[in-house]
Design a protein around this motif. Structure first.
Motif, mmCIF file in Angstrom:
data_model
loop_
_atom_site.group_PDB
_atom_site.id
_atom_site.type_symbol
_atom_site.label_atom_id
_atom_site.label_comp_id
_atom_site.label_asym_id
_atom_site.label_seq_id
_atom_site.Cartn_x
_atom_site.Cartn_y
_atom_site.Cartn_z
ATOM 1 N N THR A 7 0.848 -1.188 0.000
ATOM 2 C CA THR A 7 0.000 0.000 0.000
ATOM 3 C C THR A 7 0.885 1.241 0.000
ATOM 4 N N ALA A 8 0.468 2.214 -0.739
ATOM 5 C CA ALA A 8 1.220 3.464 -0.805
ATOM 6 C C ALA A 8 0.526 4.547 -0.001
ATOM 7 N N ALA A 9 -0.315 4.124 0.934
ATOM 8 C CA ALA A 9 -1.071 5.095 1.727
ATOM 9 C C ALA A 9 -0.202 5.674 2.833
ATOM 10 N N PRO A 10 -0.321 6.971 3.071
ATOM 11 C CA PRO A 10 0.391 7.577 4.204
ATOM 12 C C PRO A 10 -0.143 7.006 5.514
ATOM 13 N N GLU A 11 0.650 7.134 6.569
ATOM 14 C CA GLU A 11 0.214 6.685 7.887
ATOM 15 C C GLU A 11 0.542 7.753 8.918
ATOM 16 N N TRP A 12 -0.106 7.653 10.064
ATOM 17 C CA TRP A 12 0.119 8.593 11.152
ATOM 18 C C TRP A 12 1.002 7.939 12.199
ATOM 19 N N LEU A 13 1.997 8.684 12.668
ATOM 20 C CA LEU A 13 2.865 8.251 13.754
ATOM 21 C C LEU A 13 2.633 9.172 14.941
ATOM 22 N N GLU A 14 2.455 8.608 16.119
ATOM 23 C CA GLU A 14 2.341 9.430 17.323
ATOM 24 C C GLU A 14 3.715 9.449 17.975
ATOM 25 N N LEU A 15 4.382 10.611 17.892
ATOM 26 C CA LEU A 15 5.745 10.733 18.406
ATOM 27 C C LEU A 15 5.788 11.160 19.863
ATOM 28 N N ALA A 16 4.734 11.789 20.325
ATOM 29 C CA ALA A 16 4.618 12.230 21.713
ATOM 30 C C ALA A 16 3.133 12.446 21.959
ATOM 31 N N PRO A 17 2.702 12.487 23.214
ATOM 32 C CA PRO A 17 1.283 12.735 23.468
ATOM 33 C C PRO A 17 0.829 14.043 22.803
ATOM 34 N N GLY A 18 -0.164 13.929 21.939
ATOM 35 C CA GLY A 18 -0.691 15.102 21.253
ATOM 36 C C GLY A 18 0.093 15.540 20.032
ATOM 37 N N LEU A 19 1.163 14.830 19.681
ATOM 38 C CA LEU A 19 1.971 15.198 18.514
ATOM 39 C C LEU A 19 2.002 14.027 17.545
ATOM 40 N N ARG A 20 1.403 14.245 16.399
ATOM 41 C CA ARG A 20 1.356 13.197 15.370
ATOM 42 C C ARG A 20 1.885 13.729 14.054
ATOM 43 N N LEU A 21 2.553 12.851 13.319
ATOM 44 C CA LEU A 21 3.034 13.170 11.974
ATOM 45 C C LEU A 21 2.391 12.220 10.984
ATOM 46 N N GLN A 22 1.918 12.766 9.874
ATOM 47 C CA GLN A 22 1.478 11.920 8.780
ATOM 48 C C GLN A 22 2.662 11.786 7.840
ATOM 49 N N VAL A 23 3.063 10.549 7.569
ATOM 50 C CA VAL A 23 4.259 10.310 6.768
ATOM 51 C C VAL A 23 3.946 9.439 5.558
ATOM 52 N N ALA A 24 4.699 9.691 4.509
ATOM 53 C CA ALA A 24 4.625 8.865 3.315
ATOM 54 C C ALA A 24 5.318 7.537 3.605
ATOM 55 N N PRO A 25 5.011 6.504 2.830
ATOM 56 C CA PRO A 25 5.708 5.227 3.030
ATOM 57 C C PRO A 25 7.221 5.397 2.853
ATOM 58 N N LEU A 26 7.994 4.663 3.648
ATOM 59 C CA LEU A 26 9.454 4.710 3.563
ATOM 60 C C LEU A 26 9.882 3.816 2.399
ATOM 61 N N THR A 27 10.130 4.441 1.265
ATOM 62 C CA THR A 27 10.459 3.701 0.052
ATOM 63 C C THR A 27 11.933 3.866 -0.303
#
Length: 145
Positions: A7-27
């Protein structure tokens, strides 16, 4: 076994409480692009491993981060995703560590998996302790001719 996620869908990472990053797949393309970053190529040969790791993480993040939540300025106002803001975010040690662990390290673990050398979290070395005695003083340098 290598598990392919096609899947080439972006995903959300929670790096700290209340802080999330949406990232592209690591290709592969993303990593190759990050390695070719002019900032990386301009680093001096004598740059430390720590400096190289930070520069590479920033390069990867500038290419991977698509959106975020919970990132603001001194006044608490949300800031946009920009290369400068991404670099500033990764200057925060816990955020850098979380990004490395949750995003970049997955690619490195995949590299280990394909070489059949992924670490076993519960294997014989999981609870290993150092048994070497600490040195009492530094060794003398070798004589020069």
């Amino acid at each position: 076994m290598l598990r392919l996620n096609l899947t080439a869908a972006p995903e959300w990472l929670e790096l700290a409480p209340g802080l999330r990053l949406q990232v592209a797949p690591l290709t592969t393309a993303l990593m190759v692009s990050a390695r070719a970053d002019p900032v990386i190529e301009a680093m001096p040969e004598e740059a430390s491993q720590e400096d190289l790791a930070l520069a590479m993480a920033k390069s990867v993040a500038r290419r991977a981060v698509l959106a975020w939540e919970g990132v603001g300025d001194d006044a608490g106002e949300a800031v946009p995703v920009t290369p400068e803001n991404i670099d500033a975010l990764l200057e925060v040690w816990p955020i850098f560590e979380a990004f490395q662990t949750q995003y970049v390290a997955r690619g490195l673990l995949l590299e280990q998996e394909k070489n059949v050398s992924a670490p076993a979290p519960n294997g014989p070395s999981a609870g290993a302790k150092a048994i070497a005695r600490p040195v009492k003083r530094r060794a003398k340098p070798a004589p020069h001719d």
